[in-house]
Write an enzyme that holds these catalytic residues in place. Structure first.
Site, PDB file in Angstrom:
ATOM      1  CG  HIS A 118      32.145  42.414  32.998  1.00  0.00           C
ATOM      2  ND1 HIS A 118      32.913  41.596  32.199  1.00  0.00           N
ATOM      3  CD2 HIS A 118      32.679  42.312  34.243  1.00  0.00           C
ATOM      4  CE1 HIS A 118      33.858  41.021  32.920  1.00  0.00           C
ATOM      5  NE2 HIS A 118      33.754  41.439  34.162  1.00  0.00           N
ATOM      6  CG  ASP A 152      36.377  40.127  28.399  1.00  0.00           C
ATOM      7  OD1 ASP A 152      35.162  40.154  28.665  1.00  0.00           O
ATOM      8  OD2 ASP A 152      36.866  39.437  27.501  1.00  0.00           O
TER       9      ASP A 152
END
Length: 477
Positions: A450, A454
């Site tokens: 992450h 995204d």
């Protein structure tokens, strides 16, 4: 010239500064002179190429002694815990002396591996130079005849214990790592290979500093030879691994996965992909669904390039070329990750050929350093499991897992449900038989970092992959 351990550590630490990870290497010389009798020079150290790296194997020198090096050129190939990484220069300099032999095993991070200079005229000054950190020799015992001599006054206590001092000296001429009676100083791998090849290492001298014998030296040692044999510098051998090394490799892989799970913020995206169209189009027996999956993954990375990136700590590095590590397990349950470079630009037949060759070499433990290098993403193909969420291999930002095929009942895209009211007033829905089909599907799971990928980027990549896999013509658009 004598240095304390603290002084030597400070000198080595400031002799070169580097930041390294992925494919780029940055060397910023700070200290140019450590020895007043020698021209200005820089100590090139073994860099730390991964968070878990404590030592590495110098697989290959790309630059020879005396050659010039420009920014962007590869100095050497270094084998880390699980991959072979290119050591790239960022400055202009000349290689004055190579201090570590090609093929050397377990070189500690921070150890000096070469001497570099800016002035090519200074290279000759380092022809006989050897850097060796050796403990100061203990004082010799007095001869028996001197036992009756009056006792001398006790010398003043030294400023530092002898054991805490370090001497920089050349290796004595004729010294061999196995010169002590019956003693063989060699790596465990070299001893294993020598036993398999019937070679006696007692009295033999290796190419590593101090005469230490490594696996690459065995090419120069004849069968049965030992005393007086001198090994030259040779390339890394592609031979079978010992059971001990297999256990070590499995342990390193487990530690790498543990650290990844603890430090990398994972999230997962799943999709069900129909593969009937792909299977019907497979006319060549040499091309497998695995090859199309890797090609589809590479095409998706071209369409959504943000996923083809690596987390570098303070920066995110993007790559134009898609290099894929595909994960396999050998019969002795060792997990290996062979590499196929530039998948996005290769045809299916070439991908299939390289995949089969890598799998054959992996089963024989004969993967070349290039086949073990780190790619920009990984793909795991499962035979007997429908779904799995894999752990990311740092510094990569994603790994794709594709499960085994299964048959499911699905509605066609243009199917229409017909409402029907029951006698009791309940509502039911009818579906025409022609609107029902049996489909072959696979479940794909994308594990993402992450910090780099995204959620919207990961979803866009998964949608592109699904489209390419279900309709390969999309890969040509």
């Amino acid at each position: 010239m004598m240095f304390t351990k603290e002084t030597m550590s400070l000198l080595l630490r400031h002799s070169s500064r580097y930041t390294s990870f992925g494919y780029a290497r940055c060397i910023e010389p700070i200290s140019k002179r450590l020895f007043s009798a020698l021209p200005p020079h820089t100590l090139l150290q073994m860099p730390k190429l991964s968070p878990t790296m404590e030592h590495g194997n110098l697989a290959k020198w790309r630059k020879k002694q005396g050659e010039s090096v420009s920014p962007g050129e590869i100095i050497a190939d270094v084998e880390t815990d699980k991959a072979t990484v290119e050591f790239e220069a960022q400055d202009n300099f000349h290689i004055a002396k190579l201090l570590v032999a090609e093929g050397a095993k377990e070189v500690k991070v921070g150890d000096v591996i070469a001497i570099t200079v800016e002035d090519p005229g200074s290279i000759s000054a380092f022809a006989d130079f050897v850097l060796e950190k050796a403990a100061a020799a203990p004082p010799k015992a007095e001869a028996p005849a001197a036992a009756t001599a009056p006792a001398a006054a006790a010398p003043p206590p030294p400023s530092a214990p002898a054991a805490a001092q370090t001497a920089i000296t050349a290796i004595p001429a004729g010294f061999t790592a196995s010169s002590a009676a019956g003693t063989v100083l060699a790596s465990p791998y070299a001893k294993f290979l020598a036993k398999q090849q019937g070679k006696n290492l007692v009295g033999a001298a290796g190419s590593y500093p101090g005469g230490f014998i490594i696996a690459a030296d065995l090419d120069k040692i004849s069968a049965g030879a030992g005393a007086g044999a001198r090994a030259g510098v040779a390339g890394p051998l592609a031979t079978a691994m010992s059971s001990k090394e297999i256990e070590e490799a499995r342990t390193l892989y487990a530690l790498e996965m543990q650290r990844s799970k603890q430090t990398v913020p994972h999230y997962y995206l799943k999709a069900e992909c129909e593969v009937d169209g792909v299977l019907s189009a497979l006319k060549s027996k040499d091309i497998d669904l695995a090859d199309i999956i890797m090609k589809a993954a590479a095409a998706a990375s071209v369409k959504v390039p943000a996923l083809n990136s690596m987390w570098m700590g303070e920066t995110i590095r993007h790559f134009d070329r898609v290099d894929i590590n595909f994960i396999i397990e050998t019969p002795d349950r060792l997990t290996l990750q062979p590499l196929i470079r530039g998948v996005e630009s290769k045809g299916l037949s070439i991908i299939a050929k390289e995949r089969l060759a890598a799998m054959e070499n992996a089963e024989k433990k004969l993967l070349s350093p290039d086949q073990q290098a780190l790619g920009t993403m990984s793909v795991s193909l499962l035979d007997d499991v429908l779904d799995s969420s894999a752990v990311i291999r740092p510094p990569q930002s994603a790994i794709l897992t594709v499960g085994s095929m299964k048959k499911v009942v699905k509605m066609s895209k243009d199917a229409q449900l017909q409402k029907q009211m029951g006698a009791d007033g309940s509502m039911s829905y009818l579906l025409d038989k022609k609107d029902v089909k049996i489909a072959t599907v696979v479940h794909a799971t994308l594990s993402c970092d992450h910090r780099v990928v995204d959620g919207a980027v990961g979803a866009a990549w998964m949608a592109a992959f699904k489209g390419h896999l279900e309709d390969p013509i999309n890969m040509l658009r």
